[in-house]
Design an enzyme around this catalytic site. Structure first.
Site, PDB file in Angstrom:
ATOM      1  N   GLY A   1       0.671  -1.914  -0.129  1.00 24.14           N
ATOM      2  CA  GLY A   1      -0.099   0.388   0.158  1.00 24.14           C
ATOM      3  C   GLY A   1       1.276   1.005   0.062  1.00 24.14           C
TER       4      GLY A   1
ATOM      5  N   VAL B   1       1.201 -12.797  -8.272  1.00 24.72           N
ATOM      6  CA  VAL B   1       1.922 -13.991  -8.936  1.00 24.72           C
ATOM      7  C   VAL B   1       3.321 -12.861  -8.739  1.00 24.72           C
ATOM      8  CG1 VAL B   1       1.985 -15.830 -10.508  1.00 24.72           C
ATOM      9  CG2 VAL B   1      -0.342 -14.592  -9.646  1.00 24.72           C
TER      10      VAL B   1
ATOM     11  N   GLY C   1      10.221  -5.968   4.353  1.00 18.93           N
ATOM     12  CA  GLY C   1       8.853  -6.507   3.978  1.00 18.93           C
ATOM     13  C   GLY C   1       8.619  -8.173   2.774  1.00 18.93           C
TER      14      GLY C   1
ATOM     15  N   GLU D   1       5.530 -12.933   4.335  1.00 20.25           N
ATOM     16  CA  GLU D   1       4.044 -12.442   3.979  1.00 20.25           C
ATOM     17  C   GLU D   1       3.716 -12.657   5.139  1.00 20.25           C
ATOM     18  OE1 GLU D   1       1.715 -12.734   2.491  1.00 20.25           O
ATOM     19  OE2 GLU D   1       3.723 -12.787   0.729  1.00 20.25           O
TER      20      GLU D   1
ATOM     21  N   ASP E   1       2.251 -20.241   0.276  1.00 22.44           N
ATOM     22  CA  ASP E   1       2.277 -18.783  -1.085  1.00 22.44           C
ATOM     23  C   ASP E   1       2.790 -18.955  -2.312  1.00 22.44           C
ATOM     24  OD1 ASP E   1       2.662 -15.509  -1.064  1.00 22.44           O
ATOM     25  OD2 ASP E   1       4.578 -16.362  -1.976  1.00 22.44           O
TER      26      ASP E   1
ATOM     27  N   LYS F   1      -0.222 -19.312  -6.115  1.00 24.29           N
ATOM     28  CA  LYS F   1       0.449 -18.266  -7.201  1.00 24.29           C
ATOM     29  C   LYS F   1       0.553 -19.155  -8.113  1.00 24.29           C
ATOM     30  CE  LYS F   1       3.769 -14.713  -5.171  1.00 24.29           C
ATOM     31  NZ  LYS F   1       4.813 -14.723  -4.361  1.00 24.29           N
TER      32      LYS F   1
END
Ligand SMILES: NC(=O)C1=CN([C@@H]2O[C@H](COP(=O)(O)OP(=O)(O)OC[C@H]3O[C@@H](n4cnc5c(N)ncnc54)[C@H](O)[C@@H]3O)[C@@H](O)[C@H]2O)C=CC1
Ligand SMILES: N[C@@H](CC=O)C(=O)O
Ligand code: NA
Length: 434
Positions: free
Chosen positions: A15, A130, A185, A188, A199, A203
């Protein structure tokens, strides 16, 4: 023309990156989209003073964004399956287009979400879901639409690849590198999703769906992570001319579709074997195109924002188009999806690396060879090491030709039952990606 108003839900890594790049490249983006893109509202849990949000409506309730009549596009970046699902469905219900980076949400609830989006004539875009910054959804869905796709194989978890690379190149510990991936960052919210392959399976589920025109079927994906890999196997693989990568493989066969995520030996001279750190790469083999390779950052603030904003631009361009004439969410027209089944792992086929800990007795190798040959498993090469001082055992490493997994399972059970074999046999799949 008035700018398009968007609302960002979740001002975390992705974000925040999206917000920054939208501000920094506002003019460039507007020239491409044909209209400006204005962040009209942000939903966040805690204040984020590092972002200049003067003039933007701030809320701590994501559902306010989903129902805000001013907003045209909701950007879902909160993550998870629960609130995110409700938020996306609420936004769709309110006639808003949605952009999301949430692969868990799409892999698990995508069929439901796309059906609702079609009913309402809105777009749900998910390029960032993805391989982070690599525009691979667009490449497969649009760039390769002439092809019957044979297989897709990718390094599609940045955190996992970062861990494997740092451990191999710098001898760092798993825990140490994972902590750094979290600080950067990449990881997950629950990092077991990264290291246990969940994860990557999310994908791969999405990639398989858009490559083969099948519904999303995450529950049928075979998932194995990187936590059980040992330095010994990394080194033996290296000695045999291979690299171990955490790979997602989706292959279309006559009997069904293979959908599997696991550590994989890849010949060291393949480009994809040399994709390191947080970088991802996806190979797509089409019957007309042959093999293609897409490479770039698999995680991180701005690479992922790049994909989120590319989706925003696509949505802005398509907003005025007839929904029937838009690119279908899953690449194939929804009434043309195929029921080709996903194969269980036992029915999948690959080559295998087997490591056997043998007692230093004569004849063990002959027994091993006969167990394999009785099951029609051809040996490509054998490497037998010196007796290990600490346990007096002889590591025996074999590479097989391609064979269906059930036969390897039978062979491993028979090998483990041998007097001369100690402990479990290590099995790692091998892909040559020709
Ligand atoms: N970090 C990365 O490199 C990539 C992440 N993604 C996906 O993007 C999504 C977001 O991931 P990140 O930005 O890394 O996570 P993050 O944890 O950094 O950010 C999520 C933000 O959403 C906020 N949030 C959560 N629930 C909320 C709620 N109910 N109301 C308001 N705010 C709420 C959190 O406080 C946090 O600030 C996830 O679906 C993730 O899988 C996808 C590609 C790459
Ligand atoms: N945790 C994910 C983030 C991007 O999808 C990863 O490490 O690849
Ligand atoms: Na992408």
């Amino acid at each position: 023309m008035n700018p398009v108003k968007v609302g960002i839900c979740g001002l975390g890594t992705v974000g925040g990156g999206t917000f920054n790049v939208l501000q920094r490249n506002a003019e460039e983006i507007a020239r491409r989209a044909g209209r400006g893109i204005e962040v009209a509202q942000i939903a966040m849990r805690t204040p984020k003073p590092q972002f200049q949000t003067t003039g933007i409506a701030i809320t701590n309730d994501v559902f306010e964004v989903a129902t805000n009549p001013e907003i045209d596009i909701v950007i879902e970046l909160v993550g998870g399956y629960t609130v995110a699902r409700e938020l996306v469905l609420k936004a769709i219900e309110n006639g808003k287009h949605v952009v999301t980076a949430n692969k868990a949400l799409i892999a698990v609830h995508g069929n439901e979400i796309f059906a609702k989006a079609r009913e309402k004539g809105v777009i749900v875009a998910f390029e960032a879901a993805v391989a982070g910054g690599i525009p691979v959804i667009k490449a497969i869905r649009e760039g390769l639409s002439a092809n019957r796709i044979n297989w897709v194989a990718g390094i599609i978890n940045g955190t996992g690849n970062f861990i494997l690379t740092e451990m191999r190149e710098k001898g760092r510990t798993f825990e140490d590198v994972l902590a750094e991936a979290q600080a950067l960052g990449y990881a997950e919210a629950d990092p077991t999703f990264d290291v246990e392959g969940i994860d990557a399976a999310h994908k791969l589920t999405i990639l398989a769906s858009i490559a083969f025109g099948i519904p999303l079927q995450f529950d049928k994906a075979y998932t194995e992570g990187i936590t059980k890999l040992t330095t010994a196997d990394v080194n033996y693989a290296e000695a045999l001319g291979y690299r171990i990568k955490h790979l997602g493989v989706a292959r279309s066969t006559a009997n069904g579709i293979e959908l599997r995520v696991h550590p994989t030996l890849i010949p060291a001279d393949r480009l994809i074997a040399n994709v390191n750190g947080v970088m991802n790469a996806v190979m797509v083999n089409g019957d007309a195109s042959g093999s293609t390779l897409f490479y770039g950052a698999g995680a991180g603030m701005e690479p992922t924002a790049s994909s989120v904003i590319a989706d925003l631009v696509d949505v802005v361009r398509a907003m005025t188009s007839d929904p029937e004439n838009r690119v279908p969410h899953l690449a194939f027209q929804p009434d043309s999806l195929s029921a080709h089944p996903i194969l269980p792992i036992e029915a999948c086929e690959s080559s295998y690396y087997l490591r056997i800990q043998a007692k230093d007795h004569p004849g063990v190798l002959a027994q091993v060879a006969s167990i394999l040959s009785e099951r029609g498993i051809n040996i490509e090469s054998i490497m037998q090491k010196e007796v290990e001082e600490h346990d007096g055992l002889v590591p025996m490493i074999l590479l097989t030709h391609r064979v269906v997994e059930q036969r390897i399972n039978d062979a491993i059970a028979a090998l483990e039952a041998l007097q001369g074999v100690v402990g479990p046999v290590v099995r790692i799949r091998v892909e040559h990606l020709n």
